[in-house]
Design a protein around this motif. Structure first.
Motif, PDB file in Angstrom:
ATOM      1  N   ARG A 252       1.833  24.765   4.480  1.00 29.27           N
ATOM      2  CA  ARG A 252       2.578  23.984   5.478  1.00 29.27           C
ATOM      3  C   ARG A 252       1.620  23.338   6.473  1.00 29.27           C
ATOM      4  NH1 ARG A 252       5.871  27.545   6.577  1.00 29.27           N
ATOM      5  NH2 ARG A 252       7.704  26.745   5.496  1.00 29.27           N
ATOM      6  N   SER A 253       0.683  24.102   6.973  1.00 29.03           N
ATOM      7  CA  SER A 253      -0.295  23.583   7.939  1.00 29.03           C
ATOM      8  C   SER A 253      -1.189  22.530   7.306  1.00 29.03           C
ATOM      9  CB  SER A 253      -1.148  24.734   8.488  1.00 29.03           C
ATOM     10  OG  SER A 253      -0.359  25.667   9.186  1.00 29.03           O
ATOM     11  N   LEU A 254      -1.580  22.762   6.065  1.00 36.86           N
ATOM     12  CA  LEU A 254      -2.459  21.828   5.361  1.00 36.86           C
ATOM     13  C   LEU A 254      -1.778  20.469   5.190  1.00 36.86           C
ATOM     14  CD1 LEU A 254      -5.115  21.374   3.816  1.00 36.86           C
ATOM     15  CD2 LEU A 254      -3.974  22.242   1.771  1.00 36.86           C
ATOM     16  N   LEU A 255      -0.527  20.483   4.756  1.00 35.75           N
ATOM     17  CA  LEU A 255       0.209  19.238   4.555  1.00 35.75           C
ATOM     18  C   LEU A 255       0.462  18.529   5.885  1.00 35.75           C
ATOM     19  CD1 LEU A 255       2.803  20.412   1.881  1.00 35.75           C
ATOM     20  CD2 LEU A 255       0.952  18.773   1.518  1.00 35.75           C
ATOM     21  N   GLU A 256       0.897  19.280   6.860  1.00 37.61           N
ATOM     22  CA  GLU A 256       1.227  18.689   8.154  1.00 37.61           C
ATOM     23  C   GLU A 256      -0.009  18.081   8.821  1.00 37.61           C
ATOM     24  OE1 GLU A 256       2.952  21.409  10.925  1.00 37.61           O
ATOM     25  OE2 GLU A 256       4.035  19.813  11.971  1.00 37.61           O
ATOM     26  N   ASP A 257      -1.116  18.802   8.798  1.00 34.31           N
ATOM     27  CA  ASP A 257      -2.340  18.310   9.430  1.00 34.31           C
ATOM     28  C   ASP A 257      -2.875  17.074   8.717  1.00 34.31           C
ATOM     29  OD1 ASP A 257      -2.141  20.403  11.181  1.00 34.31           O
ATOM     30  OD2 ASP A 257      -3.704  21.630  10.234  1.00 34.31           O
ATOM     31  N   SER A 258      -2.790  17.077   7.391  1.00 37.68           N
ATOM     32  CA  SER A 258      -3.319  15.951   6.616  1.00 37.68           C
ATOM     33  C   SER A 258      -2.499  14.689   6.856  1.00 37.68           C
ATOM     34  CB  SER A 258      -3.316  16.289   5.121  1.00 37.68           C
ATOM     35  OG  SER A 258      -4.145  17.398   4.851  1.00 37.68           O
ATOM     36  N   VAL A 259      -1.167  14.818   6.859  1.00 40.98           N
ATOM     37  CA  VAL A 259      -0.293  13.661   7.094  1.00 40.98           C
ATOM     38  C   VAL A 259      -0.474  13.148   8.522  1.00 40.98           C
ATOM     39  CG1 VAL A 259       2.100  12.892   7.279  1.00 40.98           C
ATOM     40  CG2 VAL A 259       1.399  14.313   5.352  1.00 40.98           C
ATOM     41  N   THR A 260      -0.581  14.066   9.488  1.00 35.67           N
ATOM     42  CA  THR A 260      -0.762  13.660  10.888  1.00 35.67           C
ATOM     43  C   THR A 260      -2.090  12.938  11.076  1.00 35.67           C
ATOM     44  OG1 THR A 260       0.561  15.534  11.674  1.00 35.67           O
ATOM     45  CG2 THR A 260      -0.917  14.491  13.259  1.00 35.67           C
ATOM     46  N   GLU A 261      -3.152  13.461  10.487  1.00 40.71           N
ATOM     47  CA  GLU A 261      -4.464  12.825  10.608  1.00 40.71           C
ATOM     48  C   GLU A 261      -4.448  11.415  10.030  1.00 40.71           C
ATOM     49  OE1 GLU A 261      -9.138  13.538   9.235  1.00 40.71           O
ATOM     50  OE2 GLU A 261      -7.596  15.044   8.794  1.00 40.71           O
ATOM     51  N   HIS A 262      -3.790  11.257   8.885  1.00 38.40           N
ATOM     52  CA  HIS A 262      -3.705   9.928   8.274  1.00 38.40           C
ATOM     53  C   HIS A 262      -2.888   8.976   9.134  1.00 38.40           C
ATOM     54  CE1 HIS A 262      -1.818   6.869   5.652  1.00 38.40           C
ATOM     55  NE2 HIS A 262      -3.051   6.757   5.175  1.00 38.40           N
ATOM     56  N   SER A 263      -1.766   9.447   9.678  1.00 31.93           N
ATOM     57  CA  SER A 263      -0.900   8.583  10.487  1.00 31.93           C
ATOM     58  C   SER A 263      -1.579   8.128  11.771  1.00 31.93           C
ATOM     59  CB  SER A 263       0.404   9.309  10.823  1.00 31.93           C
ATOM     60  OG  SER A 263       0.166  10.432  11.651  1.00 31.93           O
ATOM     61  N   ASN A 264      -2.571   8.870  12.231  1.00 27.54           N
ATOM     62  CA  ASN A 264      -3.314   8.457  13.421  1.00 27.54           C
ATOM     63  C   ASN A 264      -4.254   7.288  13.138  1.00 27.54           C
ATOM     64  OD1 ASN A 264      -2.150  10.434  15.034  1.00 27.54           O
ATOM     65  ND2 ASN A 264      -3.752  11.949  14.592  1.00 27.54           N
ATOM     66  N   GLN A 265      -4.530   7.042  11.852  1.00 29.18           N
ATOM     67  CA  GLN A 265      -5.468   5.992  11.470  1.00 29.18           C
ATOM     68  C   GLN A 265      -4.812   4.844  10.710  1.00 29.18           C
ATOM     69  OE1 GLN A 265      -8.550   7.945   9.221  1.00 29.18           O
ATOM     70  NE2 GLN A 265      -8.937   9.479  10.804  1.00 29.18           N
ATOM     71  N   CYS A 266      -3.644   5.095  10.124  1.00 30.44           N
ATOM     72  CA  CYS A 266      -3.012   4.097   9.263  1.00 30.44           C
ATOM     73  C   CYS A 266      -1.496   4.196   9.395  1.00 30.44           C
ATOM     74  CB  CYS A 266      -3.447   4.319   7.802  1.00 30.44           C
ATOM     75  SG  CYS A 266      -2.721   3.168   6.618  1.00 30.44           S
ATOM     76  N   LEU A 267      -0.816   3.035   9.430  1.00 30.84           N
ATOM     77  CA  LEU A 267       0.634   3.006   9.580  1.00 30.84           C
ATOM     78  C   LEU A 267       1.367   3.165   8.257  1.00 30.84           C
ATOM     79  CD1 LEU A 267       0.977   0.097  12.179  1.00 30.84           C
ATOM     80  CD2 LEU A 267       1.004   2.559  12.606  1.00 30.84           C
ATOM     81  N   HIS A 268       0.639   3.036   7.154  1.00 28.76           N
ATOM     82  CA  HIS A 268       1.272   3.116   5.838  1.00 28.76           C
ATOM     83  C   HIS A 268       1.469   4.574   5.435  1.00 28.76           C
ATOM     84  CE1 HIS A 268       2.413   1.298   2.004  1.00 28.76           C
ATOM     85  NE2 HIS A 268       1.793   2.295   1.408  1.00 28.76           N
ATOM     86  N   ASN A 269       2.541   4.840   4.683  1.00 31.65           N
ATOM     87  CA  ASN A 269       2.800   6.203   4.219  1.00 31.65           C
ATOM     88  C   ASN A 269       1.810   6.603   3.131  1.00 31.65           C
ATOM     89  OD1 ASN A 269       5.075   6.441   5.859  1.00 31.65           O
ATOM     90  ND2 ASN A 269       6.401   5.531   4.318  1.00 31.65           N
ATOM     91  N   PRO A 270       1.252   7.803   3.208  1.00 34.40           N
ATOM     92  CA  PRO A 270       0.353   8.257   2.140  1.00 34.40           C
ATOM     93  C   PRO A 270       1.146   8.561   0.869  1.00 34.40           C
ATOM     94  CG  PRO A 270       0.757  10.044   3.673  1.00 34.40           C
ATOM     95  CD  PRO A 270       1.421   8.823   4.262  1.00 34.40           C
ATOM     96  N   GLU A 271       0.448   8.575  -0.246  1.00 35.43           N
ATOM     97  CA  GLU A 271       1.059   8.895  -1.529  1.00 35.43           C
ATOM     98  C   GLU A 271       0.442  10.179  -2.067  1.00 35.43           C
ATOM     99  OE1 GLU A 271       0.327   5.504  -3.952  1.00 35.43           O
ATOM    100  OE2 GLU A 271       1.568   4.148  -2.737  1.00 35.43           O
ATOM    101  N   PHE A 272       1.235  10.943  -2.819  1.00 38.78           N
ATOM    102  CA  PHE A 272       0.761  12.200  -3.376  1.00 38.78           C
ATOM    103  C   PHE A 272       0.784  12.118  -4.899  1.00 38.78           C
ATOM    104  CE2 PHE A 272       2.375  13.133   0.821  1.00 38.78           C
ATOM    105  CZ  PHE A 272       1.429  14.015   1.344  1.00 38.78           C
ATOM    106  N   SER A 273      -0.218  12.687  -5.516  1.00 41.45           N
ATOM    107  CA  SER A 273      -0.312  12.663  -6.977  1.00 41.45           C
ATOM    108  C   SER A 273      -1.115  13.867  -7.443  1.00 41.45           C
ATOM    109  CB  SER A 273      -0.970  11.364  -7.462  1.00 41.45           C
ATOM    110  OG  SER A 273      -2.273  11.237  -6.902  1.00 41.45           O
ATOM    111  N   ILE A 274      -1.077  14.085  -8.741  1.00 44.13           N
ATOM    112  CA  ILE A 274      -1.857  15.167  -9.352  1.00 44.13           C
ATOM    113  C   ILE A 274      -3.076  14.567 -10.035  1.00 44.13           C
ATOM    114  CG2 ILE A 274      -1.878  16.988 -11.092  1.00 44.13           C
ATOM    115  CD1 ILE A 274      -0.240  17.676  -8.672  1.00 44.13           C
ATOM    116  N   THR A 275      -4.229  15.147  -9.787  1.00 38.37           N
ATOM    117  CA  THR A 275      -5.461  14.681 -10.408  1.00 38.37           C
ATOM    118  C   THR A 275      -6.205  15.872 -11.000  1.00 38.37           C
ATOM    119  OG1 THR A 275      -7.502  13.428 -10.043  1.00 38.37           O
ATOM    120  CG2 THR A 275      -6.806  14.903  -8.274  1.00 38.37           C
TER     121      THR A 275
END
Length: 224
Positions: A178-201
């Motif tokens: 939960r913390s990992l996802l929340e922190d990662s999305v928040t960090e991205h939103s502070n730099q970019c207005l576009h929604n991030p995408e999730f995928s399996i690699t």
């Protein structure tokens, strides 16, 4: 302008179509299909500062001019398009101008449909992302960022979802994820207005990883 267009259509209605019409129209339509990524790039760069119709008309004009030049290179009977000269300026026949207008309106409609489809996709992604973030805030089960429908099953050695997500982990807990996802999305939103995408690699040894990426700011992060 509208009166001029109506006059063109009236004149064209009873006349035979110019021989280049279908070839030119087909080539323009095909180029537009191949220009979808370019259109969406311009849309994202322009943001909300430019009206949808203006964006579409701008790209359509460019496509029509490029295809006219390509067609003229193999058909010397067509007038040449000089630099910074509008396509409508090189044609004098009202019937041919009416054909140009007809093709232009068809292409603009296609562009608008592409943008509207993309906007609906963005809205859906935003709603799904909000739902996932809400589940993180309330402490409920974590919604899968991949399918955005099912809840994740989190075990110490494994994170999985009914959609097929299956990632091996070590010492993972719901709170950590939960913390990992929340922190990662928040960090991205502070730099970019576009929604991030999730995928399996796949990693170096073939193991599955959850990747968060963004096509706009060209960022990517391996989450787990």
């Amino acid at each position: 302008m509208e009166a001029l267009g109506q006059r063109h259509r009236a004149l064209y209605k009873g006349a035979a179509a110019p021989p280049w019409k279908e070839t030119y129209r087909r080539r323009c339509v095909e180029r537009l299909k191949n220009s979808r990524a370019k259109l969406l790039d311009r849309y994202r760069q322009a943001g909300e500062n430019m009206h949808c119709n203006a964006r579409a008309a701008l790209l359509v004009q460019e496509v029509m001019e490029e295809e006219w030049q390509a067609l003229q290179s193999v058909n010397a009977s067509l007038p040449s398009l000089r630099r910074k000269e509008a396509l409508s300026q090189v044609l004098e026949d009202p019937d041919e101008l009416a054909v140009l207008e007809e093709i232009q309106q068809e292409l603009i409609s296609q562009e608008q449909l592409t943008i509207e489809e993309y906007e609906r996709s963005l809205q859906f992604d935003q709603e799904c992302l909000n739902a996932m973030l809400d589940s993180l805030d309330t402490g409920n089960k974590i919604i899968c960022p991949l399918c955005k429908r099912n809840n994740l099953t989190v075990m110490s050695h494994l994170v999985l979802c009914q959609c097929g997500l299956y990632i091996s982990t070590q010492g993972m807990t719901e709170q950590k994820l939960r913390s990992l996802l929340e922190d990662s999305v928040t960090e991205h939103s502070n730099q970019c207005l576009h929604n991030p995408e999730f995928s399996i690699t796949s990693g170096m040894e073939g193991e599955a990883n959850l990747l968060m990426s963004c096509p706009v700011c060209d960022s990517w992060t391996v989450l787990i």
